[in-house]
Scaffold this motif. Structure first.
Motif, mmCIF file in Angstrom:
data_model
loop_
_atom_site.group_PDB
_atom_site.id
_atom_site.type_symbol
_atom_site.label_atom_id
_atom_site.label_comp_id
_atom_site.label_asym_id
_atom_site.label_seq_id
_atom_site.Cartn_x
_atom_site.Cartn_y
_atom_site.Cartn_z
ATOM 1 N N ARG A 7 -5.781 -5.847 -0.545
ATOM 2 C CA ARG A 7 -4.599 -4.894 0.045
ATOM 3 C C ARG A 7 -4.817 -5.026 1.672
ATOM 4 O O ARG A 7 -3.732 -4.537 2.117
ATOM 5 N N ASP B 1 1.630 3.137 -2.259
ATOM 6 C CA ASP B 1 0.990 3.966 -3.122
ATOM 7 C C ASP B 1 -0.366 4.862 -2.813
ATOM 8 O O ASP B 1 -1.009 5.645 -3.285
ATOM 9 N N ILE B 2 -0.490 4.666 -1.629
ATOM 10 C CA ILE B 2 -1.842 5.180 -0.980
ATOM 11 C C ILE B 2 -1.084 6.355 -0.275
ATOM 12 O O ILE B 2 -0.036 6.676 0.576
ATOM 13 N N ASN C 182 0.829 -1.376 -0.011
ATOM 14 C CA ASN C 182 0.046 -0.246 0.053
ATOM 15 C C ASN C 182 0.787 1.324 0.048
ATOM 16 O O ASN C 182 0.235 2.531 0.306
ATOM 17 N N LEU D 171 -6.190 6.629 -3.204
ATOM 18 C CA LEU D 171 -5.449 5.980 -4.321
ATOM 19 C C LEU D 171 -5.708 6.588 -5.692
ATOM 20 O O LEU D 171 -7.089 6.890 -6.152
#
Length: 231
Positions: free
Chosen positions: A173, A86-87, A84, A142
């Motif tokens: 996720r 990219d969050i 995660n 996201l």
């Protein structure tokens, strides 16, 4: 302090048990000033109510808190953080309308067999909002889209994770675990000792994830008991 006790009702965690709650019945101004202290004694907030299980013949529900500054993510928890990465996280103190839409989708798709189904605005605002305690909302984005929210209460000695909900299609996720890890980090970054996770119920599979954050303490026999991960 004044307390009341509820009638027995079907347990939300164990199908064959009856549940009973000890509820603090002081006015809002007293609840505001004593919330942190009551949490230290195993109590929890739901809406305006501060309660603790007080069951006649069962003590399966044990308040659990993570020692945030000593926590080290496990290998699987590190994978969740990596998955995660990219969050983007943001923090808000406003209960935004878009939260309910995500909550409704989450409850109706993920927890259709639970006590909160079907979701309703009255139910959501009833257990999140509080006159004397303004919760914080950890938002996960996201690609600029809101995909999850963790509702948490700030205490004198840390934070208390109230509820987490997220986009059901992103279940792989492990966003529930991700949000706990981020709340542990938030607590430690503020040099506070504890993240409270509510109640650990060993006999309930849905609740067992809470015991995987070490070191943690459980409240029973009117005191906290330390649990560390075995080598």
């Amino acid at each position: 302090m004044k307390f009341g006790i509820t009638q027995q009702f079907d347990c939300n965690y164990l199908d064959d048990r009856q549940e009973q709650l000890l509820v603090c019945v002081e006015p809002a101004i007293v609840l505001k000033s004593t919330f942190s202290d009551l949490t230290e004694h195993g109590f929890r907030r739901s809406g305006e109510q501060i309660y603790r299980p007080q069951c006649v013949s069962c003590n399966e529900c044990q308040s659990i808190r993570v020692l945030a500054r000593a926590h080290k993510p496990s290998k699987s928890q590190k994978r969740v953080l990596s998955k995660n990465s990219d969050i983007e996280l943001k923090i808000s103190d406003e209960n935004k309308p878009e939260y309910y839409l995500l909550y409704e989708k989450y409850v109706n798709e993920i927890h259709s067999d639970g006590s909160m189904f079907p979701a309703s605005p009255e139910q959501y605002y009833g257990f999140v909002d509080c006159e004397w305690q303004r919760p914080l909302f950890l938002e996960a984005y996201l690609d600029d889209e809101l995909i999850g929210v963790a509702v948490t209460d700030k205490l004198n000695q840390g934070y208390s994770a109230l509820y987490t909900f997220f986009e059901p299609s992103l279940s792989k996720r492990s966003l529930g675990i991700f949000f706990i890890l981020k709340q542990i980090q938030l607590t430690a970054d503020e040099n506070l000792p504890y993240l409270y996770l509510g109640y650990q119920v060993d006999a309930c599979k849905k609740m067992n994830y809470k015991q995987n954050f070490y070191p943690h303490e459980r409240f029973f026999d009117n005191k906290w008991h330390l649990s560390v991960k075995k080598a």
